[in-house]
Design an enzyme around this catalytic site. Structure first.
Site, PDB file in Angstrom:
ATOM      1  N   TYR A 156     -22.652  29.708  17.642  1.00 23.94           N
ATOM      2  CA  TYR A 156     -23.268  28.432  17.993  1.00 23.94           C
ATOM      3  C   TYR A 156     -24.739  28.622  18.365  1.00 23.94           C
ATOM      4  O   TYR A 156     -25.618  27.875  17.920  1.00 23.94           O
ATOM      5  CB  TYR A 156     -22.509  27.801  19.154  1.00 23.94           C
ATOM      6  CG  TYR A 156     -23.148  26.562  19.717  1.00 23.94           C
ATOM      7  CD1 TYR A 156     -23.081  25.342  19.039  1.00 23.94           C
ATOM      8  CD2 TYR A 156     -23.819  26.594  20.944  1.00 23.94           C
ATOM      9  CE1 TYR A 156     -23.665  24.194  19.565  1.00 23.94           C
ATOM     10  CE2 TYR A 156     -24.407  25.458  21.471  1.00 23.94           C
ATOM     11  CZ  TYR A 156     -24.332  24.259  20.778  1.00 23.94           C
ATOM     12  OH  TYR A 156     -24.922  23.131  21.301  1.00 23.94           O
ATOM     13  N   LYS A 160     -28.297  26.972  16.804  1.00 18.13           N
ATOM     14  CA  LYS A 160     -29.286  26.222  17.565  1.00 18.13           C
ATOM     15  C   LYS A 160     -30.648  26.920  17.568  1.00 18.13           C
ATOM     16  O   LYS A 160     -31.689  26.255  17.663  1.00 18.13           O
ATOM     17  CB  LYS A 160     -28.785  25.989  18.989  1.00 18.13           C
ATOM     18  CG  LYS A 160     -27.592  25.041  19.034  1.00 18.13           C
ATOM     19  CD  LYS A 160     -27.884  23.708  18.337  1.00 18.13           C
ATOM     20  CE  LYS A 160     -26.741  22.728  18.463  1.00 18.13           C
ATOM     21  NZ  LYS A 160     -27.028  21.415  17.834  1.00 18.13           N
TER      22      LYS A 160
END
Length: 251
Positions: A156, A160
């Site tokens: 994740y 980002k």
């Protein structure tokens, strides 16, 4: 300062829950026409019914992983509301997994949603802004996980970090066209999706490790969003990735 958004047309992706849902309501309350986009139309209809304010909320079916359908969805948003002034590029998924436990399917789904989807939605909106000669604002939802290491968020955080770099690149590339591009980088934020975890023993240990021993709420992100979409307040802000994390990223 926030009067600029009244009467503007704003596309919010990932608007069916969490941060996106709150952003849609906040913008509607300040007079914007919000095109709330997500896969779950039933949730968007509930959002439209809950919203209040001088603005309005329109529902739009959009799966950002379906790149072939993004342009048609953005065209439909403009058909419903008129030319877009603002994109809140918020759709994303965040499975909590250790690196050794992350499957190929989970990895690919995160990149398809958080990176590829965000890029091609921004591209589709910016193309229309440039073609119409309209200045605009794009706000990407990133995360401090893209800036620093956060436990069990390796893949994740990679997505980002890509969103943050994308924000900087697009800000430079589209500056001459009058399109500002910025990113909001939340830390730990309580939403309906993680409220049970944060209330659990494990979640309480996480909160106890934070500098102020608290999680943010979605409302804590609102003021920054409103500043970044404002035509005057953020006139000279572009390419910024701004943490909203109670100093977590400085630990």
């Amino acid at each position: 300062m926030m009067g600029w958004i009244s009467g503007k047309n704003v596309l919010v992706t990932g608007a069916s829950s969490g941060i996106g849902k709150h952003f849609a309501k906040a913008l509607c309350a300040r007079g914007a026409t919000v095109i709330a986009a997500a896969r779950r139309m039933s949730a968007l209809e509930e959002l439209a019914a809950e919203a209040s304010g001088p603005g309005r909320i329109l529902s739009l079916a959009l799966d950002v992983t379906d790149v072939a359908g993004i342009d048609a969805a953005v065209a439909e948003a403009e058909r419903q509301a008129g030319p877009l002034d603002v994109l809140v590029n918020n759709a994303g998924i965040a499975p909590v997994r250790r690196a050794l436990e992350t499957s190929v399917d989970e990895f690919d789904a995160m990149f398809a949603t958080n990176v590829r989807g965000s890029f091609f939605v921004a591209q589709a909106v910016a193309r229309r802004m440039v073609a119409a000669g309209r200045q605009g604002r794009i706000v990407n939802t990133a995360s401090v996980a893209g800036m620093v290491v956060m436990p069990q968020l390796t893949a994740y955080g990679m997505t980002k970090a890509a969103v943050i770099h994308m924000t900087r690149c697009l800000a430079v590339e589209w500056a001459r066209q009058g399109i500002s591009v910025n990113a909001i980088c939340p830390g730990y934020v309580e939403t309906e999706l993680n409220a049970d975890f944060l209330a659990s023993e494990a979640g309480q240990k996480v909160i106890a490790s934070l500098p102020r021993r608290r999680a943010a709420t979605v409302a804590d992100l609102e003021a920054l969003l409103l500043m970044l979409v404002d035509g005057d307040a953020a006139r000279c802000i572009s390419g910024a990735a701004i943490p909203v994390d109670d100093a977590y990223s400085l630990m």
